[in-house]
Design an enzyme around this catalytic site. Structure first.
Site, PDB file in Angstrom:
ATOM      1  N   LYS A 186      52.700   6.064 -38.645  1.00  0.00           N
ATOM      2  CA  LYS A 186      51.819   5.674 -37.535  1.00  0.00           C
ATOM      3  C   LYS A 186      52.521   5.884 -36.190  1.00  0.00           C
ATOM      4  CE  LYS A 186      49.263   2.515 -40.493  1.00  0.00           C
ATOM      5  NZ  LYS A 186      48.998   1.165 -41.016  1.00  0.00           N
TER       6      LYS A 186
ATOM      7  N   ASP B 231      42.700  -1.931 -36.277  1.00  0.00           N
ATOM      8  CA  ASP B 231      42.446  -1.897 -37.729  1.00  0.00           C
ATOM      9  C   ASP B 231      40.980  -2.183 -38.047  1.00  0.00           C
ATOM     10  OD1 ASP B 231      44.504  -1.319 -39.557  1.00  0.00           O
ATOM     11  OD2 ASP B 231      45.540  -3.192 -39.090  1.00  0.00           O
TER      12      ASP B 231
ATOM     13  N   GLN C 133      51.019  -4.814 -39.713  1.00  0.00           N
ATOM     14  CA  GLN C 133      51.011  -4.157 -41.018  1.00  0.00           C
ATOM     15  C   GLN C 133      51.001  -5.194 -42.145  1.00  0.00           C
ATOM     16  OE1 GLN C 133      50.749  -0.839 -41.431  1.00  0.00           O
ATOM     17  NE2 GLN C 133      50.842  -0.949 -43.658  1.00  0.00           N
TER      18      GLN C 133
HETATM   19  N1  GUN Z   1      48.406  -2.208 -45.356  1.00  0.00           N
HETATM   20  C1  GUN Z   1      47.831  -1.263 -46.148  1.00  0.00           C
HETATM   21  N2  GUN Z   1      46.829  -0.624 -45.496  1.00  0.00           N
HETATM   22  C2  GUN Z   1      46.779  -1.175 -44.268  1.00  0.00           C
HETATM   23  C3  GUN Z   1      45.967  -0.915 -43.132  1.00  0.00           C
HETATM   24  O1  GUN Z   1      45.067  -0.065 -43.120  1.00  0.00           O
HETATM   25  N3  GUN Z   1      46.232  -1.707 -42.037  1.00  0.00           N
HETATM   26  C4  GUN Z   1      47.200  -2.663 -42.029  1.00  0.00           C
HETATM   27  N4  GUN Z   1      47.370  -3.368 -40.921  1.00  0.00           N
HETATM   28  N5  GUN Z   1      47.973  -2.910 -43.071  1.00  0.00           N
HETATM   29  C5  GUN Z   1      47.764  -2.166 -44.177  1.00  0.00           C
END
Ligand code: GUN
Length: 324
Positions: free
Chosen positions: A61, A128, A105
Protein backbone atom coordinates in the site's frame (compact mmCIF):
# COMPACT_ATOMS: atom_id res chain seq x y z
CA UNK A 1 -5.39 -6.30 -23.69
CA UNK A 2 -7.36 -7.05 -20.53
CA UNK A 3 -8.13 -10.72 -20.99
CA UNK A 4 -6.44 -13.62 -22.70
CA UNK A 5 -7.96 -16.88 -23.89
CA UNK A 6 -6.34 -20.13 -22.81
CA UNK A 7 -7.05 -23.15 -25.06
CA UNK A 8 -10.76 -23.94 -25.03
CA UNK A 9 -11.17 -23.17 -21.36
CA UNK A 10 -12.32 -20.08 -19.47
CA UNK A 11 -11.14 -16.61 -20.39
CA UNK A 12 -8.68 -15.62 -17.68
CA UNK A 13 -9.44 -12.14 -16.35
CA UNK A 14 -6.13 -10.47 -15.62
CA UNK A 15 -6.21 -8.37 -12.46
CA UNK A 16 -2.77 -7.03 -13.33
CA UNK A 17 -3.88 -5.26 -16.51
CA UNK A 18 -6.99 -3.77 -14.89
CA UNK A 19 -5.10 -2.67 -11.76
CA UNK A 20 -2.55 -0.94 -14.02
CA UNK A 21 -5.34 0.86 -15.87
CA UNK A 22 -6.84 2.13 -12.60
CA UNK A 23 -3.46 3.16 -11.20
CA UNK A 24 -2.72 5.10 -14.39
CA UNK A 25 -6.05 6.93 -13.98
CA UNK A 26 -5.31 7.67 -10.31
CA UNK A 27 -1.81 8.92 -11.20
CA UNK A 28 -3.40 11.33 -13.68
CA UNK A 29 -5.85 12.58 -11.06
CA UNK A 30 -3.14 13.11 -8.44
CA UNK A 31 -1.09 15.07 -10.98
CA UNK A 32 -4.11 17.21 -11.82
CA UNK A 33 -4.86 17.90 -8.13
CA UNK A 34 -1.27 19.01 -7.59
CA UNK A 35 -1.01 21.14 -10.72
CA UNK A 36 -4.44 22.76 -10.58
CA UNK A 37 -5.24 22.81 -6.85
CA UNK A 38 -1.80 22.69 -5.23
CA UNK A 39 -2.14 19.63 -3.03
CA UNK A 40 -1.43 15.91 -3.06
CA UNK A 41 -3.68 13.34 -1.30
CA UNK A 42 -2.23 12.08 1.99
CA UNK A 43 -2.70 8.52 3.31
CA UNK A 44 -1.73 7.22 6.75
CA UNK A 45 -1.51 3.44 7.20
CA UNK A 46 -1.30 2.13 10.76
CA UNK A 47 -0.06 -1.37 11.52
CA UNK A 48 -0.02 -2.80 15.03
CA UNK A 49 2.11 -5.83 15.92
CA UNK A 50 4.00 -8.29 13.78
CA UNK A 51 1.43 -10.09 11.62
CA UNK A 52 3.50 -11.20 8.59
CA UNK A 53 0.75 -10.94 5.96
CA UNK A 54 -0.15 -7.44 7.23
CA UNK A 55 3.48 -6.34 6.83
CA UNK A 56 3.39 -7.43 3.17
CA UNK A 57 0.01 -5.79 2.49
CA UNK A 58 0.99 -2.51 4.18
CA UNK A 59 4.33 -2.48 2.32
CA UNK A 60 2.47 -2.76 -0.96
CA UNK A 61 0.00 0.00 0.00
CA UNK A 62 2.79 2.43 0.94
CA UNK A 63 4.90 1.59 -2.14
CA UNK A 64 1.95 2.00 -4.53
CA UNK A 65 1.03 5.34 -2.91
CA UNK A 66 4.54 6.63 -3.54
CA UNK A 67 4.47 5.42 -7.16
CA UNK A 68 1.25 7.35 -7.80
CA UNK A 69 2.32 10.58 -6.09
CA UNK A 70 0.09 10.08 -3.04
CA UNK A 71 1.88 11.12 0.17
CA UNK A 72 1.94 8.18 2.56
CA UNK A 73 2.90 7.72 6.17
CA UNK A 74 3.40 4.30 7.72
CA UNK A 75 2.95 4.06 11.50
CA UNK A 76 4.12 0.76 12.95
CA UNK A 77 3.09 0.32 16.59
CA UNK A 78 4.19 -2.38 19.04
CA UNK A 79 1.98 -5.45 19.59
CA UNK A 80 1.34 -4.32 23.21
CA UNK A 81 -0.33 -1.06 22.10
CA UNK A 82 -3.46 -0.44 24.17
CA UNK A 83 -6.86 0.31 22.72
CA UNK A 84 -6.85 3.75 24.36
CA UNK A 85 -3.52 4.58 22.73
CA UNK A 86 -4.75 3.57 19.28
CA UNK A 87 -8.01 5.50 19.76
CA UNK A 88 -5.93 8.58 20.61
CA UNK A 89 -3.81 8.13 17.47
CA UNK A 90 -6.95 7.85 15.32
CA UNK A 91 -8.33 10.95 17.00
CA UNK A 92 -5.15 12.89 16.21
CA UNK A 93 -5.26 11.74 12.58
CA UNK A 94 -8.94 12.72 12.35
CA UNK A 95 -7.98 16.25 13.46
CA UNK A 96 -5.00 16.65 11.12
CA UNK A 97 -5.85 18.93 8.21
CA UNK A 98 -3.20 17.39 5.94
CA UNK A 99 -4.44 13.77 6.31
CA UNK A 100 -7.07 12.63 3.78
CA UNK A 101 -7.14 8.87 4.37
CA UNK A 102 -6.71 6.67 7.46
CA UNK A 103 -6.27 2.92 7.18
CA UNK A 104 -5.88 0.73 10.25
CA UNK A 105 -4.60 -2.62 9.02
CA UNK A 106 -6.45 -5.67 10.38
CA UNK A 107 -6.12 -7.96 12.23
CA UNK A 108 -5.37 -5.99 15.41
CA UNK A 109 -3.93 -7.59 18.57
CA UNK A 110 -6.47 -9.25 20.89
CA UNK A 111 -6.57 -6.43 23.47
CA UNK A 112 -7.99 -4.03 20.86
CA UNK A 113 -11.65 -4.05 19.79
CA UNK A 114 -11.62 -3.58 16.02
CA UNK A 115 -15.16 -2.13 15.92
CA UNK A 116 -14.27 0.54 18.48
CA UNK A 117 -11.34 1.64 16.31
CA UNK A 118 -13.38 1.61 13.10
CA UNK A 119 -16.10 3.73 14.66
CA UNK A 120 -13.53 6.28 15.80
CA UNK A 121 -12.28 6.99 12.26
CA UNK A 122 -13.81 10.07 10.64
CA UNK A 123 -16.06 8.51 7.94
CA UNK A 124 -14.74 11.07 5.44
CA UNK A 125 -11.22 9.69 5.94
CA UNK A 126 -12.30 6.02 6.03
CA UNK A 127 -10.59 4.84 2.83
CA UNK A 128 -11.41 1.20 3.70
CA UNK A 129 -15.14 1.98 3.61
CA UNK A 130 -15.67 -0.01 6.83
CA UNK A 131 -17.16 2.72 9.08
CA UNK A 132 -20.87 2.08 9.88
CA UNK A 133 -21.78 5.44 8.27
CA UNK A 134 -20.15 4.41 5.00
CA UNK A 135 -21.66 0.90 5.22
CA UNK A 136 -25.08 2.53 5.70
CA UNK A 137 -24.58 4.91 2.78
CA UNK A 138 -23.51 2.03 0.56
CA UNK A 139 -26.61 0.02 1.47
CA UNK A 140 -28.79 3.03 0.63
CA UNK A 141 -27.12 3.42 -2.76
CA UNK A 142 -25.48 6.75 -1.86
CA UNK A 143 -22.12 7.69 -3.29
CA UNK A 144 -19.51 6.82 -0.67
CA UNK A 145 -16.12 5.25 -0.04
CA UNK A 146 -16.78 1.55 -0.77
CA UNK A 147 -14.64 -1.35 0.53
CA UNK A 148 -11.71 -1.85 -1.82
CA UNK A 149 -11.87 -5.58 -2.63
CA UNK A 150 -15.54 -5.76 -3.67
CA UNK A 151 -15.19 -2.42 -5.48
CA UNK A 152 -12.28 -4.01 -7.36
CA UNK A 153 -14.48 -6.97 -8.35
CA UNK A 154 -17.00 -4.55 -9.91
CA UNK A 155 -14.15 -2.92 -11.86
CA UNK A 156 -12.99 -6.32 -13.16
CA UNK A 157 -16.51 -7.16 -14.33
CA UNK A 158 -17.15 -3.79 -15.97
CA UNK A 159 -13.77 -3.42 -17.64
CA UNK A 160 -14.00 -7.00 -18.95
CA UNK A 161 -17.41 -6.09 -20.42
CA UNK A 162 -19.26 -8.71 -18.42
CA UNK A 163 -22.90 -7.72 -18.05
CA UNK A 164 -24.14 -7.40 -14.47
CA UNK A 165 -27.66 -5.92 -14.79
CA UNK A 166 -30.35 -8.59 -14.66
CA UNK A 167 -27.84 -11.38 -13.97
CA UNK A 168 -28.02 -13.66 -10.96
CA UNK A 169 -24.97 -13.03 -8.79
CA UNK A 170 -24.29 -15.54 -6.02
CA UNK A 171 -21.77 -14.65 -3.32
CA UNK A 172 -20.36 -17.37 -1.10
CA UNK A 173 -19.25 -15.68 2.13
CA UNK A 174 -20.84 -12.99 4.28
CA UNK A 175 -17.91 -11.09 5.78
CA UNK A 176 -18.10 -7.35 6.43
CA UNK A 177 -14.97 -6.85 4.30
CA UNK A 178 -16.10 -8.71 1.18
CA UNK A 179 -19.39 -10.67 1.14
CA UNK A 180 -21.85 -8.06 2.44
CA UNK A 181 -20.46 -5.00 0.61
CA UNK A 182 -20.10 -7.15 -2.53
CA UNK A 183 -23.84 -7.83 -2.36
CA UNK A 184 -24.63 -4.12 -2.04
CA UNK A 185 -22.38 -3.15 -4.96
CA UNK A 186 -23.83 -5.86 -7.23
CA UNK A 187 -27.33 -4.78 -6.25
CA UNK A 188 -26.41 -1.22 -7.19
CA UNK A 189 -25.46 -2.56 -10.62
CA UNK A 190 -28.93 -4.14 -10.85
CA UNK A 191 -27.93 -7.78 -10.40
CA UNK A 192 -30.23 -10.21 -8.61
CA UNK A 193 -28.15 -11.12 -5.57
CA UNK A 194 -28.01 -14.19 -3.32
CA UNK A 195 -25.61 -14.52 -0.39
CA UNK A 196 -24.63 -18.04 0.73
CA UNK A 197 -22.59 -18.94 3.79
CA UNK A 198 -21.39 -21.78 5.99
CA UNK A 199 -24.94 -22.64 7.12
CA UNK A 200 -26.48 -22.57 3.64
CA UNK A 201 -28.20 -25.84 2.72
CA UNK A 202 -27.84 -27.28 -0.81
CA UNK A 203 -25.05 -24.88 -1.69
CA UNK A 204 -24.38 -26.37 -5.15
CA UNK A 205 -28.06 -26.05 -6.08
CA UNK A 206 -27.87 -22.29 -5.46
CA UNK A 207 -24.41 -21.64 -6.89
CA UNK A 208 -25.45 -23.50 -10.06
CA UNK A 209 -27.93 -20.71 -10.74
CA UNK A 210 -25.16 -18.11 -10.71
CA UNK A 211 -24.28 -16.18 -13.84
CA UNK A 212 -21.68 -14.47 -11.65
CA UNK A 213 -20.26 -16.51 -8.78
CA UNK A 214 -18.11 -14.72 -6.19
CA UNK A 215 -16.15 -16.96 -3.80
CA UNK A 216 -15.05 -15.29 -0.56
CA UNK A 217 -15.07 -17.94 2.13
CA UNK A 218 -11.42 -18.38 3.00
CA UNK A 219 -11.15 -22.12 2.22
CA UNK A 220 -8.67 -23.26 -0.41
CA UNK A 221 -10.28 -24.82 -3.49
CA UNK A 222 -13.69 -25.08 -1.79
CA UNK A 223 -15.73 -24.20 -4.91
CA UNK A 224 -15.57 -27.19 -7.26
CA UNK A 225 -16.83 -27.86 -10.77
CA UNK A 226 -20.11 -29.17 -9.36
CA UNK A 227 -20.83 -25.69 -7.92
CA UNK A 228 -20.38 -23.87 -11.24
CA UNK A 229 -22.91 -23.34 -14.01
CA UNK A 230 -21.55 -23.90 -17.52
CA UNK A 231 -20.55 -20.50 -18.96
CA UNK A 232 -20.61 -18.62 -15.63
CA UNK A 233 -18.20 -15.88 -14.59
CA UNK A 234 -16.29 -17.04 -11.51
CA UNK A 235 -14.59 -14.43 -9.33
CA UNK A 236 -12.16 -15.87 -6.79
CA UNK A 237 -11.54 -13.53 -3.84
CA UNK A 238 -9.76 -16.12 -1.65
CA UNK A 239 -6.08 -16.03 -0.74
CA UNK A 240 -4.94 -19.21 1.05
CA UNK A 241 -1.58 -20.90 1.55
CA UNK A 242 -1.38 -24.51 0.36
CA UNK A 243 1.69 -26.54 1.34
CA UNK A 244 0.44 -30.06 0.55
CA UNK A 245 1.71 -31.26 -2.85
CA UNK A 246 -1.08 -33.85 -3.30
CA UNK A 247 -3.73 -31.21 -2.70
CA UNK A 248 -1.98 -28.91 -5.16
CA UNK A 249 -2.19 -31.69 -7.79
CA UNK A 250 -5.98 -31.71 -7.36
CA UNK A 251 -6.11 -27.96 -7.99
CA UNK A 252 -3.79 -27.31 -10.93
CA UNK A 253 -3.64 -28.58 -14.50
CA UNK A 254 -0.55 -29.86 -16.33
CA UNK A 255 0.30 -26.38 -17.56
CA UNK A 256 0.69 -25.07 -14.01
CA UNK A 257 1.40 -27.85 -11.56
CA UNK A 258 5.18 -27.99 -12.01
CA UNK A 259 5.52 -24.30 -11.24
CA UNK A 260 3.30 -24.65 -8.17
CA UNK A 261 5.20 -27.66 -6.83
CA UNK A 262 8.48 -25.76 -7.27
CA UNK A 263 7.01 -22.84 -5.30
CA UNK A 264 5.95 -25.18 -2.48
CA UNK A 265 9.45 -26.63 -2.42
CA UNK A 266 11.13 -23.22 -2.36
CA UNK A 267 8.76 -21.18 -0.16
CA UNK A 268 6.90 -23.89 1.72
CA UNK A 269 3.52 -22.91 0.23
CA UNK A 270 1.73 -21.68 -2.86
CA UNK A 271 -1.10 -19.12 -3.01
CA UNK A 272 -4.50 -20.60 -3.82
CA UNK A 273 -7.98 -19.10 -4.02
CA UNK A 274 -11.31 -20.41 -2.75
CA UNK A 275 -12.05 -22.01 -6.13
CA UNK A 276 -10.56 -25.17 -7.65
CA UNK A 277 -8.96 -23.53 -10.73
CA UNK A 278 -8.65 -26.72 -12.80
CA UNK A 279 -12.38 -27.44 -12.50
CA UNK A 280 -13.44 -23.81 -12.82
CA UNK A 281 -11.51 -23.35 -16.07
CA UNK A 282 -13.31 -26.35 -17.56
CA UNK A 283 -16.80 -24.98 -16.83
CA UNK A 284 -16.68 -21.22 -16.49
CA UNK A 285 -16.62 -18.70 -19.35
CA UNK A 286 -14.56 -16.22 -17.30
CA UNK A 287 -12.32 -16.84 -14.31
CA UNK A 288 -10.03 -14.70 -12.12
CA UNK A 289 -6.72 -16.39 -11.21
CA UNK A 290 -5.02 -16.47 -7.80
CA UNK A 291 -2.56 -14.86 -7.59
CA UNK A 292 -2.91 -12.23 -10.31
CA UNK A 293 -6.66 -11.63 -10.07
CA UNK A 294 -8.80 -9.74 -7.56
CA UNK A 295 -5.95 -9.28 -5.03
CA UNK A 296 -4.17 -6.77 -7.27
CA UNK A 297 -7.30 -4.64 -7.47
CA UNK A 298 -7.56 -4.09 -3.69
CA UNK A 299 -4.53 -1.78 -3.55
CA UNK A 300 -5.50 0.02 -6.77
CA UNK A 301 -8.98 0.74 -5.34
CA UNK A 302 -7.44 1.96 -2.06
CA UNK A 303 -5.50 4.51 -4.09
CA UNK A 304 -8.69 5.56 -5.84
CA UNK A 305 -10.51 5.87 -2.49
CA UNK A 306 -7.69 8.04 -1.13
CA UNK A 307 -8.03 10.45 -4.05
CA UNK A 308 -11.84 10.42 -3.67
CA UNK A 309 -11.55 11.09 0.09
CA UNK A 310 -9.20 14.03 -0.62
CA UNK A 311 -11.67 15.46 -3.14
CA UNK A 312 -14.67 14.81 -0.89
CA UNK A 313 -13.11 16.67 2.04
CA UNK A 314 -12.51 19.66 -0.21
CA UNK A 315 -16.05 19.47 -1.60
CA UNK A 316 -14.66 18.57 -5.00
CA UNK A 317 -16.59 15.32 -5.22
CA UNK A 318 -19.86 15.39 -7.11
CA UNK A 319 -22.56 14.65 -4.57
CA UNK A 320 -24.96 12.99 -6.95
CA UNK A 321 -26.66 9.79 -5.80
CA UNK A 322 -25.30 6.69 -7.47
CA UNK A 323 -28.63 4.94 -7.79
CA UNK A 324 -32.31 5.51 -7.17
N1 GUN B 1 -6.80 -6.86 6.45
C1 GUN B 1 -7.09 -7.67 5.40
N2 GUN B 1 -7.72 -6.99 4.41
C2 GUN B 1 -7.83 -5.72 4.86
C3 GUN B 1 -8.37 -4.54 4.28
O1 GUN B 1 -8.91 -4.52 3.16
N3 GUN B 1 -8.29 -3.42 5.06
C4 GUN B 1 -7.72 -3.42 6.30
N4 GUN B 1 -7.69 -2.28 6.97
N5 GUN B 1 -7.20 -4.50 6.85
C5 GUN B 1 -7.26 -5.64 6.13
Amino acid sequence: MIAETIKNSARILSGAAIAEEIKTEVFGEVKKLEEEYGFRPYLVVVRVGEDKASAVYVGSKVKTSEELGIISEHRHLPAETLQEELLQIVDDLNCREDVDGILIQFPLPKQIDESAILEKINPEKDVDGFHPVNVGKLSQGQKTLAPCTPAGVIEILKRSEIEIAGKHAVIVGRSNIVGKPMAMLLLQENATVTICHSRTKNLAEITNQADILVAAIGRAGFIRGEHIKEGATVIDVGINNVSDADFARELFDDAEIEKRLNTIEKRGFTLVGDVNPKEAKAKAANFTPVPGGVGLLTVAMLMKNTVDAAKMRRKMWKSEKVKK
